[in-house]
Design a protein around this motif. Structure first.
Motif, short mmCIF file in Angstrom:
data_model
loop_
_atom_site.label_atom_id
_atom_site.label_comp_id
_atom_site.label_asym_id
_atom_site.label_seq_id
_atom_site.Cartn_x
_atom_site.Cartn_y
_atom_site.Cartn_z
N LYS A 41 35.67 50.50 36.14
CA LYS A 41 34.60 49.56 36.48
C LYS A 41 34.94 48.13 36.08
O LYS A 41 34.72 47.20 36.86
CB LYS A 41 33.28 50.00 35.86
CG LYS A 41 33.26 50.08 34.34
CD LYS A 41 31.91 50.60 33.85
CE LYS A 41 31.89 50.70 32.33
NZ LYS A 41 30.60 51.22 31.84
N GLY A 42 35.47 47.94 34.89
CA GLY A 42 35.85 46.59 34.49
C GLY A 42 37.04 46.09 35.26
O GLY A 42 37.11 44.92 35.66
N ALA A 43 38.01 46.98 35.48
CA ALA A 43 39.25 46.60 36.16
C ALA A 43 38.99 46.13 37.58
O ALA A 43 39.53 45.11 38.03
CB ALA A 43 40.22 47.77 36.17
N ILE A 44 38.17 46.88 38.32
CA ILE A 44 37.91 46.53 39.72
C ILE A 44 37.22 45.18 39.82
O ILE A 44 37.61 44.32 40.62
CB ILE A 44 37.04 47.62 40.38
CG1 ILE A 44 37.80 48.96 40.44
CG2 ILE A 44 36.62 47.18 41.77
CD1 ILE A 44 39.01 48.97 41.33
N TYR A 45 36.21 44.97 39.01
CA TYR A 45 35.48 43.71 39.09
C TYR A 45 36.33 42.54 38.60
O TYR A 45 36.28 41.45 39.17
CB TYR A 45 34.18 43.80 38.28
CG TYR A 45 33.02 44.34 39.09
CD1 TYR A 45 33.21 45.23 40.14
CD2 TYR A 45 31.71 43.96 38.81
CE1 TYR A 45 32.16 45.72 40.87
CE2 TYR A 45 30.63 44.45 39.55
CZ TYR A 45 30.87 45.33 40.58
OH TYR A 45 29.82 45.82 41.32
N GLU A 46 37.11 42.74 37.56
CA GLU A 46 38.02 41.67 37.11
C GLU A 46 39.03 41.34 38.20
O GLU A 46 39.33 40.18 38.46
CB GLU A 46 38.75 42.09 35.83
CG GLU A 46 38.01 41.79 34.56
CD GLU A 46 38.90 41.97 33.34
OE1 GLU A 46 40.06 41.52 33.38
OE2 GLU A 46 38.44 42.58 32.37
N ASN A 47 39.59 42.38 38.83
CA ASN A 47 40.61 42.15 39.84
C ASN A 47 40.04 41.37 41.02
O ASN A 47 40.68 40.44 41.52
CB ASN A 47 41.20 43.47 40.33
CG ASN A 47 42.55 43.31 41.00
OD1 ASN A 47 43.59 43.53 40.39
ND2 ASN A 47 42.57 42.90 42.26
N ILE A 48 38.84 41.72 41.46
CA ILE A 48 38.28 41.04 42.63
C ILE A 48 37.96 39.58 42.29
O ILE A 48 38.18 38.68 43.10
CB ILE A 48 37.03 41.77 43.16
CG1 ILE A 48 36.62 41.21 44.53
CG2 ILE A 48 35.86 41.70 42.20
CD1 ILE A 48 37.54 41.56 45.65
N VAL A 49 37.47 39.31 41.07
CA VAL A 49 37.18 37.93 40.69
C VAL A 49 38.48 37.14 40.57
O VAL A 49 38.59 36.00 41.03
CB VAL A 49 36.37 37.87 39.39
CG1 VAL A 49 36.28 36.44 38.86
CG2 VAL A 49 34.96 38.42 39.63
N GLY A 50 39.52 37.75 39.94
CA GLY A 50 40.81 37.08 39.86
C GLY A 50 41.38 36.78 41.24
O GLY A 50 41.93 35.70 41.49
N ASP A 51 41.22 37.73 42.16
CA ASP A 51 41.69 37.56 43.53
C ASP A 51 40.94 36.40 44.20
O ASP A 51 41.54 35.55 44.88
CB ASP A 51 41.46 38.87 44.29
CG ASP A 51 42.02 38.85 45.70
OD1 ASP A 51 43.03 38.15 45.93
OD2 ASP A 51 41.47 39.53 46.57
N MET A 52 39.63 36.34 44.00
CA MET A 52 38.82 35.28 44.61
C MET A 52 39.18 33.91 44.04
O MET A 52 39.30 32.92 44.77
CB MET A 52 37.34 35.58 44.43
CG MET A 52 36.87 36.80 45.20
SD MET A 52 35.23 37.39 44.73
CE MET A 52 34.19 36.29 45.68
N PHE A 53 39.37 33.85 42.72
CA PHE A 53 39.77 32.57 42.11
C PHE A 53 41.13 32.12 42.65
O PHE A 53 41.32 30.95 42.99
CB PHE A 53 39.85 32.72 40.59
CG PHE A 53 38.52 32.73 39.88
CD1 PHE A 53 37.37 32.30 40.52
CD2 PHE A 53 38.41 33.16 38.57
CE1 PHE A 53 36.14 32.29 39.87
CE2 PHE A 53 37.20 33.16 37.90
CZ PHE A 53 36.06 32.72 38.56
N ALA A 54 42.09 33.05 42.70
CA ALA A 54 43.43 32.69 43.16
C ALA A 54 43.40 32.20 44.61
O ALA A 54 44.10 31.24 44.97
CB ALA A 54 44.37 33.89 43.02
N LYS A 55 42.59 32.84 45.45
CA LYS A 55 42.50 32.42 46.84
C LYS A 55 41.82 31.06 46.98
O LYS A 55 41.99 30.38 48.00
CB LYS A 55 41.77 33.49 47.66
CG LYS A 55 42.63 34.71 47.92
CD LYS A 55 41.88 35.84 48.59
CE LYS A 55 42.81 37.01 48.87
NZ LYS A 55 42.12 38.21 49.35
#
Length: 432
Positions: free
Chosen positions: A338-352
């Motif tokens: 649960k933490g990993a998925i949400y962290e990954n999507i936010v990191g992905d959004m920031f990077a984009k």
């Protein structure tokens, strides 16, 4: 037909009368070829397209004499009737990493100026070492990613005005109406599962069949592994593959800092550091570096030896998990991830959005998922998969470490914790 933001960037590039040749970098299957061809068809009298992987014979055009005169003379033999003059033709060099001589030739094509030139490649970071002379000062660069959340919303039929309506609540710091909040979270969970790879998104839009989406994603993951086998050198093949396959396990740990011992017991950066860099250069992963102190400037304040690793497309991360993970996420049941998925999507959004990724931790007792520059301040960002309104780490950073502003991203609606911490719906990471 998927609408991509890069088309607008390409239009801006073309409108500059002094523009140079353009190199577009991005992972496999993020839509580079489609976007350039769509742009070319709308803006040029003709497009001459060379794909060096599909047609290896095109490499001979750029071997030997790198002069523009020689290249255009040979192109006229392969493409009879093509007119190279007054920038009316777009010369598109696709998968250019397979032809290092073509990379060198970009200097001379830019100096010549008779045609506009765009090159693209999925493994350019890997292949630069094979280029005899890189055309520094003669090319511009542009990165391309899989679809961001806003592009995904467009694909799902959500209009720009509807996105602007939602952004209005972010700008005014107001609660989103319940029906809108529920719909946005539904779309956000779908984006987590589908990700932004164009073929996967198009399949979802056309069929709403998540099983078909998963099949496409796993085919892409297999292609990534094939690229590792094809392009990584010697022992790097097995090491890069091992690092790649370890990513879900890395993110499932309580401490998400990348650990080489997860790849191989008692291993170290000396053995695997180059393999991780290979995955980054191939456009597969993002690094999130540890800050020595939670303050600006971030770049001069980070420890490049300590980092977290995120997949650049969260849909592909989900596809690496066990069967049933898609449904769990859509239902809001994320389990150990649960933490990993949400962290990954936010990191992905920031990077984009063009943000470098940083996090902070101190003595294993204080950790903040991300730090971003927001409104000119070093802003702490905490990502939560639940709607709890506690902010212990955030308050500690504000009280004891000079941080002035904190944002908590969570599935719930807008709110505040005291007067220094804002709680935003997690999908509003797209506006930060």
């Amino acid at each position: 037909m998927l609408r991509r933001k890069i088309i607008e960037k390409l239009t801006q590039w073309k409108s500059d009368p002094r523009h140079k040749s353009l190199v577009i970098k991005g992972a496999r299957q993020v839509g580079k070829t489609y976007a350039v061809n769509e742009f070319g068809a709308a803006n040029y009298e003709s497009v001459v397209s060379l794909n060096f992987e599909e047609h290896p014979e095109y490499k001979s055009i750029f071997s030997g004499d790198h002069s523009a005169e020689s290249i255009y003379s040979q192109l006229s033999l392969f493409f009879p009737g093509a007119q190279f003059s007054q920038r009316r033709t777009l010369l598109f060099l696709d998968e250019i990493q397979s032809c290092p001589d073509a990379v060198t030739s970009l200097k001379f094509l830019t100096m010549d100026g008779r045609a506009d030139v765009i090159a693209s490649g999925s493994l350019l970071g890997i292949s630069y070492k094979e280029v005899s002379s890189y055309p520094v000062g003669y090319v511009e660069h542009m990165d391309m990613h899989s679809l961001d959340f806003e592009e995904f919303l467009w694909a799902c039929g959500i209009t720009e005005s509807a996105v602007s309506y939602v952004k209005g609540f972010f700008d005014r710091r107001e609660q989103v109406p319940d029906a809108v909040q529920e719909r946005m979270m539904q779309l956000f969970r779908q984006y987590i599962v589908v990700g932004g790879m164009p073929e996967a998104v198009q399949s979802f839009v056309d069929t709403k069949d998540f099983a078909k989406v998963l099949g496409i994603q796993r085919d892409i993951l297999a292609e990534y592994q094939n690229d590792i086998a094809k392009y990584a050198q010697g022992a790097e093949k097995a090491k890069a593959r091992a690092c790649f396959l370890s990513i879900p396990k890395q993110l499932a740990r309580d401490s998400k800092r990348f650990s080489y011992s997860v790849v191989e017991p008692r291993s170290s950066a000396r053995k695997y550091g180059g393999s991780l860099q290979w995955l980054y250069d191939a456009g597969i992963i993002n690094f999130c570096y540890k800050l020595d102190a939670p303050e600006l400037p971030f770049e001069g304040n980070c420890d490049n030896t300590k980092f977290k690793v995120y997949m650049r497309d969260t849909g592909l991360l989900v596809a690496m998990l066990e069967e049933g993970s898609q449904k769990d996420i859509l239902d809001g049941n994320l389990g150990i991830y649960k933490g990993a998925i949400y962290e990954n999507i936010v990191g992905d959004m920031f990077a984009k959005n063009g943000k470098p990724l940083y996090y902070y931790e101190k003595n294993n007792s204080l950790e903040m998922d991300f730090f971003i520059r927001f409104n000119g301040m070093a802003t702490a960002v905490e990502v939560k998969s639940s709607q709890n309104r506690k902010a212990k780490s955030m308050n500690s950073l504000i009280d004891n470490h000079g941080v002035r502003h904190g944002i908590k991203l969570a599935p719930g609606n807008y709110g505040t914790i005291g007067d220094r911490v804002e709680v935003l719906p997690i999908y509003m990471a797209m506006f930060l």
